[in-house]
Design a protein around this motif. Structure first.
Motif, short mmCIF file in Angstrom:
data_model
loop_
_atom_site.label_atom_id
_atom_site.label_comp_id
_atom_site.label_asym_id
_atom_site.label_seq_id
_atom_site.Cartn_x
_atom_site.Cartn_y
_atom_site.Cartn_z
N VAL A 1 -8.68 -3.75 -24.78
CA VAL A 1 -7.41 -3.43 -25.45
C VAL A 1 -7.56 -2.16 -26.27
CG1 VAL A 1 -5.82 -4.19 -27.26
CG2 VAL A 1 -6.50 -5.78 -25.47
N ILE A 2 -8.66 -2.04 -26.99
CA ILE A 2 -8.88 -0.85 -27.82
C ILE A 2 -9.01 0.40 -26.95
CG2 ILE A 2 -10.53 0.26 -29.38
CD1 ILE A 2 -11.08 -2.58 -30.51
N VAL A 3 -9.76 0.29 -25.86
CA VAL A 3 -9.93 1.45 -24.96
C VAL A 3 -8.61 1.81 -24.30
CG1 VAL A 3 -11.04 2.19 -22.81
CG2 VAL A 3 -12.38 1.06 -24.58
N ALA A 4 -7.85 0.82 -23.83
CA ALA A 4 -6.57 1.10 -23.18
C ALA A 4 -5.58 1.73 -24.16
CB ALA A 4 -5.98 -0.18 -22.60
N LEU A 5 -5.58 1.27 -25.39
CA LEU A 5 -4.68 1.84 -26.39
C LEU A 5 -5.04 3.30 -26.67
CD1 LEU A 5 -2.34 1.20 -28.27
CD2 LEU A 5 -3.99 0.47 -29.97
N GLY A 6 -6.31 3.58 -26.85
CA GLY A 6 -6.73 4.95 -27.12
C GLY A 6 -6.49 5.88 -25.95
N LEU A 7 -6.88 5.44 -24.76
CA LEU A 7 -6.72 6.29 -23.57
C LEU A 7 -5.25 6.49 -23.22
CD1 LEU A 7 -8.14 7.85 -21.33
CD2 LEU A 7 -8.22 5.74 -20.01
N GLY A 8 -4.45 5.43 -23.32
CA GLY A 8 -3.02 5.55 -23.02
C GLY A 8 -2.33 6.49 -23.98
N ARG A 9 -2.63 6.37 -25.25
CA ARG A 9 -2.03 7.27 -26.25
C ARG A 9 -2.47 8.71 -26.00
NH1 ARG A 9 0.77 7.87 -30.60
NH2 ARG A 9 0.01 8.91 -32.46
N PHE A 10 -3.74 8.90 -25.67
CA PHE A 10 -4.24 10.24 -25.39
C PHE A 10 -3.51 10.87 -24.20
CE2 PHE A 10 -7.14 12.75 -22.72
CZ PHE A 10 -7.34 13.84 -23.56
N LEU A 11 -3.33 10.10 -23.12
CA LEU A 11 -2.67 10.64 -21.93
C LEU A 11 -1.21 11.00 -22.20
CD1 LEU A 11 -4.12 8.35 -19.14
CD2 LEU A 11 -4.62 10.77 -19.53
N VAL A 12 -0.50 10.14 -22.92
CA VAL A 12 0.91 10.41 -23.20
C VAL A 12 1.04 11.62 -24.11
CG1 VAL A 12 2.96 9.50 -24.35
CG2 VAL A 12 1.69 8.06 -22.77
N MET A 13 0.21 11.70 -25.15
CA MET A 13 0.29 12.84 -26.07
C MET A 13 -0.09 14.14 -25.37
SD MET A 13 1.48 11.65 -28.81
CE MET A 13 1.20 12.88 -30.03
N ARG A 14 -1.08 14.10 -24.50
CA ARG A 14 -1.49 15.30 -23.78
C ARG A 14 -0.38 15.78 -22.84
NH1 ARG A 14 -6.74 15.31 -20.05
NH2 ARG A 14 -5.67 16.37 -18.38
N ASP A 15 0.31 14.83 -22.21
CA ASP A 15 1.41 15.20 -21.33
C ASP A 15 2.57 15.80 -22.13
OD1 ASP A 15 2.59 15.16 -18.61
OD2 ASP A 15 4.06 13.87 -19.61
N GLN A 16 2.82 15.28 -23.31
CA GLN A 16 3.90 15.81 -24.15
C GLN A 16 3.57 17.22 -24.62
OE1 GLN A 16 4.52 12.95 -27.25
NE2 GLN A 16 5.75 11.61 -25.96
N ARG A 17 2.30 17.51 -24.91
CA ARG A 17 1.91 18.85 -25.34
C ARG A 17 2.07 19.87 -24.22
NH1 ARG A 17 -3.53 17.95 -26.66
NH2 ARG A 17 -3.31 15.82 -27.30
N ARG A 18 1.88 19.42 -22.98
CA ARG A 18 2.00 20.33 -21.84
C ARG A 18 3.44 20.48 -21.35
NH1 ARG A 18 -2.98 19.12 -17.74
NH2 ARG A 18 -4.65 19.71 -19.16
N ALA A 19 4.36 19.76 -21.94
CA ALA A 19 5.75 19.79 -21.49
C ALA A 19 6.37 21.15 -21.79
CB ALA A 19 6.54 18.70 -22.19
N PRO A 20 7.33 21.56 -20.98
CA PRO A 20 8.01 22.83 -21.27
C PRO A 20 8.84 22.71 -22.55
CG PRO A 20 9.04 21.72 -19.42
CD PRO A 20 7.81 20.93 -19.77
N PRO A 21 9.23 23.83 -23.11
CA PRO A 21 10.01 23.78 -24.36
C PRO A 21 11.31 22.99 -24.20
CG PRO A 21 9.66 26.06 -23.61
CD PRO A 21 8.99 25.15 -22.64
N PRO A 22 11.80 22.41 -25.28
CA PRO A 22 13.01 21.57 -25.18
C PRO A 22 14.28 22.35 -24.85
CG PRO A 22 12.27 21.73 -27.45
CD PRO A 22 11.24 22.42 -26.61
N GLU A 23 14.23 23.68 -24.81
CA GLU A 23 15.43 24.44 -24.46
C GLU A 23 15.87 24.13 -23.03
OE1 GLU A 23 12.63 26.55 -25.55
OE2 GLU A 23 13.25 26.09 -27.58
N ASP A 24 14.92 23.80 -22.18
CA ASP A 24 15.26 23.41 -20.80
C ASP A 24 15.83 22.00 -20.84
OD1 ASP A 24 14.13 25.82 -20.09
OD2 ASP A 24 12.19 24.93 -19.60
#
Length: 70
Positions: free
Chosen positions: A11-34
């Motif tokens: 549970v601890i590993v899944a929580l950390g890894l899942g949060r890391f993947l979602v946050m990393r994807d959000q950082r790579r997202a294009p600007p909100p103007e699109d």
């Protein structure tokens, strides 16, 4: 270390890894103007699945703990 410890660790590993993947994807997202809707990336889907597993198992562990205390 018994099976219960392994569940807690997973549970601890899944929580950390899942949060890391979602946050990393959000950082790579294009600007909100699109304003065009984006298709979810496999990375975000995997992150959400891991977070869902972690939250469901954490809820299960809390309920199991509370039932055992009765």
């Amino acid at each position: 270390m018994d099976a219960f410890d392994l569940v807690i660790i997973s549970v601890i590993v899944a929580l950390g890894l899942g949060r890391f993947l979602v946050m990393r994807d959000q950082r790579r997202a294009p600007p909100p103007e699109d304003s065009a809707p984006r298709k979810p990336t496999p990375q975000r889907i995997a992150g959400r699945v891991l977070l869902g597993y972690a939250y469901a198992m954490a809820l299960f562990l809390v309920v199991r703990f509370l039932i055992s205390r009765m």
